[in-house]
Design a protein around this motif. Structure first.
Motif, PDB file in Angstrom:
ATOM      1  N   GLY A 139       0.785  -1.233   0.000  1.00 40.14           N
ATOM      2  CA  GLY A 139       0.000   0.000   0.000  1.00 40.14           C
ATOM      3  C   GLY A 139       0.809   1.270   0.000  1.00 40.14           C
ATOM      4  N   ARG A 140       2.006   1.250  -0.601  1.00 40.29           N
ATOM      5  CA  ARG A 140       2.794   2.471  -0.698  1.00 40.29           C
ATOM      6  C   ARG A 140       2.145   3.443  -1.678  1.00 40.29           C
ATOM      7  N   THR A 141       2.434   4.734  -1.490  1.00 44.61           N
ATOM      8  CA  THR A 141       1.979   5.740  -2.447  1.00 44.61           C
ATOM      9  C   THR A 141       3.152   6.319  -3.231  1.00 44.61           C
ATOM     10  N   ALA A 142       4.323   5.684  -3.110  1.00 47.81           N
ATOM     11  CA  ALA A 142       5.486   6.052  -3.914  1.00 47.81           C
ATOM     12  C   ALA A 142       6.342   4.806  -4.087  1.00 47.81           C
ATOM     13  N   LEU A 143       7.014   4.721  -5.201  1.00 49.91           N
ATOM     14  CA  LEU A 143       7.881   3.579  -5.473  1.00 49.91           C
ATOM     15  C   LEU A 143       9.267   3.813  -4.898  1.00 49.91           C
ATOM     16  N   LEU A 144       9.855   2.770  -4.335  1.00 49.78           N
ATOM     17  CA  LEU A 144      11.256   2.816  -3.914  1.00 49.78           C
ATOM     18  C   LEU A 144      12.146   2.687  -5.133  1.00 49.78           C
ATOM     19  N   GLN A 145      13.225   3.477  -5.177  1.00 49.02           N
ATOM     20  CA  GLN A 145      14.146   3.455  -6.299  1.00 49.02           C
ATOM     21  C   GLN A 145      15.381   2.625  -5.954  1.00 49.02           C
ATOM     22  N   VAL A 146      15.653   1.596  -6.754  1.00 43.11           N
ATOM     23  CA  VAL A 146      16.873   0.811  -6.602  1.00 43.11           C
ATOM     24  C   VAL A 146      17.936   1.405  -7.527  1.00 43.11           C
ATOM     25  N   SER A 147      19.046   1.837  -6.958  1.00 39.08           N
ATOM     26  CA  SER A 147      20.126   2.460  -7.731  1.00 39.08           C
ATOM     27  C   SER A 147      21.031   1.392  -8.343  1.00 39.08           C
ATOM     28  N   PRO A 148      21.854   1.749  -9.321  1.00 39.31           N
ATOM     29  CA  PRO A 148      22.843   0.805  -9.857  1.00 39.31           C
ATOM     30  C   PRO A 148      23.857   0.418  -8.781  1.00 39.31           C
ATOM     31  N   VAL A 149      24.449  -0.756  -8.948  1.00 33.76           N
ATOM     32  CA  VAL A 149      25.497  -1.202  -8.030  1.00 33.76           C
ATOM     33  C   VAL A 149      26.685  -0.246  -8.121  1.00 33.76           C
ATOM     34  N   VAL A 150      27.227   0.134  -6.966  1.00 38.26           N
ATOM     35  CA  VAL A 150      28.307   1.114  -6.932  1.00 38.26           C
ATOM     36  C   VAL A 150      29.358   0.666  -5.919  1.00 38.26           C
ATOM     37  N   GLY A 151      30.625   0.929  -6.199  1.00 37.60           N
ATOM     38  CA  GLY A 151      31.681   0.631  -5.254  1.00 37.60           C
ATOM     39  C   GLY A 151      31.604   1.554  -4.048  1.00 37.60           C
ATOM     40  N   LEU A 152      32.167   1.110  -2.929  1.00 38.92           N
ATOM     41  CA  LEU A 152      32.070   1.884  -1.701  1.00 38.92           C
ATOM     42  C   LEU A 152      32.668   3.280  -1.854  1.00 38.92           C
ATOM     43  N   SER A 153      33.841   3.380  -2.454  1.00 37.93           N
ATOM     44  CA  SER A 153      34.485   4.690  -2.612  1.00 37.93           C
ATOM     45  C   SER A 153      33.648   5.612  -3.483  1.00 37.93           C
ATOM     46  N   ASP A 154      33.092   5.066  -4.575  1.00 46.57           N
ATOM     47  CA  ASP A 154      32.247   5.878  -5.455  1.00 46.57           C
ATOM     48  C   ASP A 154      30.952   6.274  -4.751  1.00 46.57           C
ATOM     49  N   PHE A 155      30.424   5.382  -3.939  1.00 42.07           N
ATOM     50  CA  PHE A 155      29.232   5.709  -3.160  1.00 42.07           C
ATOM     51  C   PHE A 155      29.504   6.899  -2.237  1.00 42.07           C
ATOM     52  N   LEU A 156      30.634   6.857  -1.554  1.00 39.98           N
ATOM     53  CA  LEU A 156      30.961   7.935  -0.624  1.00 39.98           C
ATOM     54  C   LEU A 156      31.212   9.247  -1.355  1.00 39.98           C
ATOM     55  N   ALA A 157      31.732   9.158  -2.583  1.00 39.57           N
ATOM     56  CA  ALA A 157      32.059  10.366  -3.342  1.00 39.57           C
ATOM     57  C   ALA A 157      30.846  10.963  -4.043  1.00 39.57           C
ATOM     58  N   ALA A 158      29.913  10.114  -4.469  1.00 41.67           N
ATOM     59  CA  ALA A 158      28.828  10.611  -5.321  1.00 41.67           C
ATOM     60  C   ALA A 158      27.441  10.380  -4.741  1.00 41.67           C
ATOM     61  N   GLU A 159      27.162   9.161  -4.296  1.00 41.35           N
ATOM     62  CA  GLU A 159      25.811   8.825  -3.851  1.00 41.35           C
ATOM     63  C   GLU A 159      25.472   9.483  -2.514  1.00 41.35           C
ATOM     64  N   HIS A 160      26.481   9.565  -1.646  1.00 41.24           N
ATOM     65  CA  HIS A 160      26.259  10.221  -0.356  1.00 41.24           C
ATOM     66  C   HIS A 160      26.399  11.727  -0.549  1.00 41.24           C
ATOM     67  N   LYS A 161      25.291  12.430  -0.535  1.00 44.27           N
ATOM     68  CA  LYS A 161      25.266  13.852  -0.859  1.00 44.27           C
ATOM     69  C   LYS A 161      25.499  14.709   0.381  1.00 44.27           C
ATOM     70  N   ALA A 162      26.048  15.881   0.148  1.00 45.47           N
ATOM     71  CA  ALA A 162      26.257  16.823   1.247  1.00 45.47           C
ATOM     72  C   ALA A 162      24.919  17.159   1.903  1.00 45.47           C
ATOM     73  N   GLY A 163      24.901  17.191   3.208  1.00 44.52           N
ATOM     74  CA  GLY A 163      23.676  17.472   3.933  1.00 44.52           C
ATOM     75  C   GLY A 163      22.953  16.231   4.411  1.00 44.52           C
ATOM     76  N   ASP A 164      23.321  15.054   3.864  1.00 45.65           N
ATOM     77  CA  ASP A 164      22.739  13.810   4.349  1.00 45.65           C
ATOM     78  C   ASP A 164      23.303  13.463   5.723  1.00 45.65           C
ATOM     79  N   ALA A 165      22.547  12.692   6.467  1.00 44.18           N
ATOM     80  CA  ALA A 165      23.077  12.054   7.664  1.00 44.18           C
ATOM     81  C   ALA A 165      23.471  10.639   7.264  1.00 44.18           C
TER      82      ALA A 165
END
Length: 244
Positions: A139-165
């Motif tokens: 019963g969700r009213t929005a779809l969850l987005q599955v991102s492409p597989v990413v390496g840990l370093s690339d995740f920290l550099a790009a996927e983890h955005k400034a301002g996130d916790a």
């Protein structure tokens, strides 16, 4: 009542095509007069009636708008290091049910599974299908987005955005609890990073901390990776989201 997600905005009359139309006609064997719930791109929910069928489309008529927003007040993302077997399928499904808005599959040093680019892309397609189906069922009213597989370093550099916790769960953390950490969180978007079966290496833990991640413990017992993911999302939703 079955729920569908419509790429567009609800109107008096809409058409459902593609896999959803095929499922209605050939799996559910729907007939004119039957009703379903439709969620549009703006998270509006409508009760709609099937009025006409063509070879590749189903026409729906809007009967009423429903006040049925089921989304959490926090933007919670699960960054899950790749798990073996079908454990990743299970984690994606449960993340949807618990109200996460995204899953980021992360490749880290101790991951047992190793995908080439083609296999990784195919897996993401599979996980997105699992997520979409789970959203309909719970019963969700929005779809969850599955991102492409990413390496840990690339995740920290790009996927983890400034301002996130960014919070990561580390078996060598003995002092900082998740509850204490959440007490100081003011960010709208919270990213939870959970390791693979083998956990994070010391170098990886230091890399995450240098990127602004805060390590926390989930208690005195060592949890399986899939258990840690479920416990983490549940605890955050209970403390800051809509499970309290």
């Amino acid at each position: 009542m079955r729920r569908l997600f419509y790429k567009g905005k609800l109107a008096d009359t809409i058409e459902i095509t593609g896999a959803d139309a095929h499922h209605l006609m050939h799996v559910m064997r729907a007939r004119p007069g039957q009703q379903i719930l439709v969620v549009d791109d703006e998270n509006q929910v409508g009760r709609m009636e099937m009025t006409a069928f063509r070879e590749d489309a189903v026409t729906l008529a809007l009967k009423e708008h429903l006040d049925a927003d089921t989304e959490s007040p926090i933007e919670l993302v699960l960054a899950q290091c790749l798990l073996k077997s079908d454990k990743m399928d299970w984690v994606v499904q449960k993340a949807v049910e618990l109200g996460a808005v995204g899953v980021i599959p992360v490749r880290s040093r101790n991951c047992v599974v190793r995908y080439d680019a083609k296999k990784a892309a195919a897996r993401c397609v599979r996980w997105q299908k699992i997520a979409d189906e789970a959203a309909k069922q719970c019963g969700r009213t929005a779809l969850l987005q599955v991102s492409p597989v990413v390496g840990l370093s690339d995740f920290l550099a790009a996927e983890h955005k400034a301002g996130d916790a960014l919070i990561f769960f580390y078996e060598n953390e003995n002092e900082q609890t998740l509850k204490r950490c959440l007490g100081s969180v003011t960010a709208k978007r919270i990213v939870l990073l959970v390791g693979p079966e083998g956990g994070f290496s010391l170098d990886e833990a230091q890399e995450v901390e240098q990127a602004g991640g805060r390590s926390v413990t989930l208690g005195p017992r060592i949890l399986r990776a899939e258990t840690a993911a479920l416990a983490a999302v549940t605890a955050v939703q209970y403390d800051l989201g809509d499970l309290s």
